[in-house]
Enzyme design. Structure first.
Site: not given
Ligand code: CMC
Length: 383
Positions: A218, A258, A320
């Protein structure tokens, strides 16, 4: 039925903001985020979130006066900051001092509307002062008191650096605060509403929110973005190769992806434009000032875009990603980035609390039990 991560589950109705994840759009109270970030101030957005409309001049002047009246930090709180370990994490520091603020408020447990409004103003006004004081004290400097007549954005930079920032930096800080002020049912807002849903107090709800924002999935991601940029710079690796290695090792590239946006986060676009205005063409320490971080960020973005498109994944930069290089240019130390996010999100959190308390129902979902049944207890010596 269980929904992993509560994805797609509607848990409240809100008039505060709406996200169109497919198109990459965000509105606060009916206004596009881009319009607000370019044409309003943080104080006007606070008013919008707390009142449902943008203020006229008299209303804005009134709110500015109320915020200014609450900006000072009591000596007891400054003494508490001095007692922190110098190594304290800024978000742990903020979480603790906001909790302490509640203890000094004799009306902390009064959740009536006038009291909620007073606390929203108090928290929004004091958090920048306390964040700046935390930063100065841990560096052996005296805190700088807020200066009358400065906007919230200008005052934060002034209290942090001990000198007034120029207009473009203040404008950028203002826009960054606006961009982070509200974002629907994100994890920290949900945490705040869950706490308020038990009819606990505003301070407890904001402490829950701060603890939730701290995580790297987050708000903590902005710190991780800067760590990544530094890691790439120090290793001497080409950014494209660094990204390839991260993805091949199954790691996430911070500042991308996201839960809701399946297009570029509109906040990232505004920040990228602002970065062009404030990042100087050259200069900085060790060749790593100026456009260095921004150019590095652009290369990572292009490469990630190509890799994600090839993999058929809708992963784009989020808020971010560019906030890291923008905050660095504003002279904000990187481990303070998430605390800046927290102080900017306080009007959004508190506006959600207005909605929660006004129409409260305890938030209490269920868990699907997957463990054994029918066991009987044996005496401890027989287990
Ligand atoms: N880098 C590489 N791959 C990614 C990333 C990333 N940053 N984010 C998601 N993926 C891939 C993930 O590996 C998955 O692939 P697969 O389907 O092959 O397993 C697919 O995309 C879907 O990911 P998910 O885990 O189901 O997505 P989620 O909705 O649960 O997670 C998230 C959202 C923000 C936690 C995630 O994108 C992440 O960890 N991003 C990096 C951390 C980040 O930048 N967070 C800030 C979010 S915006 C500010 C805020 O609101 O706080």
């Amino acid at each position: 039925m269980s929904t992993s991560g509560l994805e797609g589950v509607v848990v409240a109705q809100t008039k505060l903001s709406a996200i169109n994840g497919a198109e990459g759009e965000l509105i606060y109270g009916g206004y596009e985020i881009d319009d607000l970030a370019r044409h309003t101030t943080f104080e006007e957005v606070c008013y919008l979130l707390w009142n449902g409309e943008l203020p006229n001049q008299a209303q804005l002047d009134g709110l500015r006066a109320q915020l200014a009246a609450e900006q000072d930090a009591a000596p007891e709180l400054i003494e508490m900051l001095r007692a922190y370990p110098r190594t304290a994490d800024p978000m742990a520091g903020l979480r603790t001092i906001v909790s302490a603020l509640g203890m000094f408020d004799p009306n902390a447990d009064d959740n009536t509307e006038p009291e909620l409004r007073r606390k929203a103003i108090l928290l929004t006004a004091k958090m920048p002062t306390l964040t700046a004081a935390f930063e100065r004290i841990r560096n052996g400097k005296e805190p700088v008191a807020p200066r009358a007549g400065l906007s919230m954005a200008a005052n934060f930079l002034y209290m942090l650096n001990g000198e007034e920032a120029d207009e473009i930096r203040v404008r950028t800080m203002d826009a960054a605060l606006i961009l982070h002020a509200e974002h629907g049912m994100n994890a920290s807002t949900f945490a705040a509403r869950v706490t308020a849903g038990t009819l606990s107090d505003v301070y407890s709800a904001i402490v829950s929110a701060i603890g939730t924002l701290k995580g790297p999935s987050h708000g903590g991601a902005n710190v991780e973005v800067m760590n990544m940029l530094r890691d790439i710079a120090q290793s001497g690796t080409e950014p494209e190769a660094w990204v390839d290695h991260a993805l091949e090792s199954g790691r996430r590239v911070m500042g991308f992806g996201h839960r809701v946006y399946k297009a570029t986060d509109p906040r990232a676009k505004v920040l990228r434009d602002l970065a062009d205005q404030i990042v100087p063409a050259e200069g900085g320490e060790g060749g790593r000032g100026g456009r260095y971080w921004l150019d590095l960020s652009d290369r990572i973005r292009s490469h990630m875009q190509a890799r994600m498109e090839a993999a058929g994944k809708k992963i784009y930069p989020n808020v971010d990603f560019f906030s890291a290089s923008v905050y660095t240019t504003l002279g904000i130390p990187e481990d303070l980035f998430t605390a800046v996010f927290a102080m900017a999100r306080t009007p959004g959190w508190t506006a959600h609390l207005f909605e929660q308390y006004a129409k409260n129902r305890l938030i209490r979902p269920e868990a699907e039990y997957t463990g054994p049944r029918g066991l009987t207890v044996k005496p401890v010596g027989e287990r």
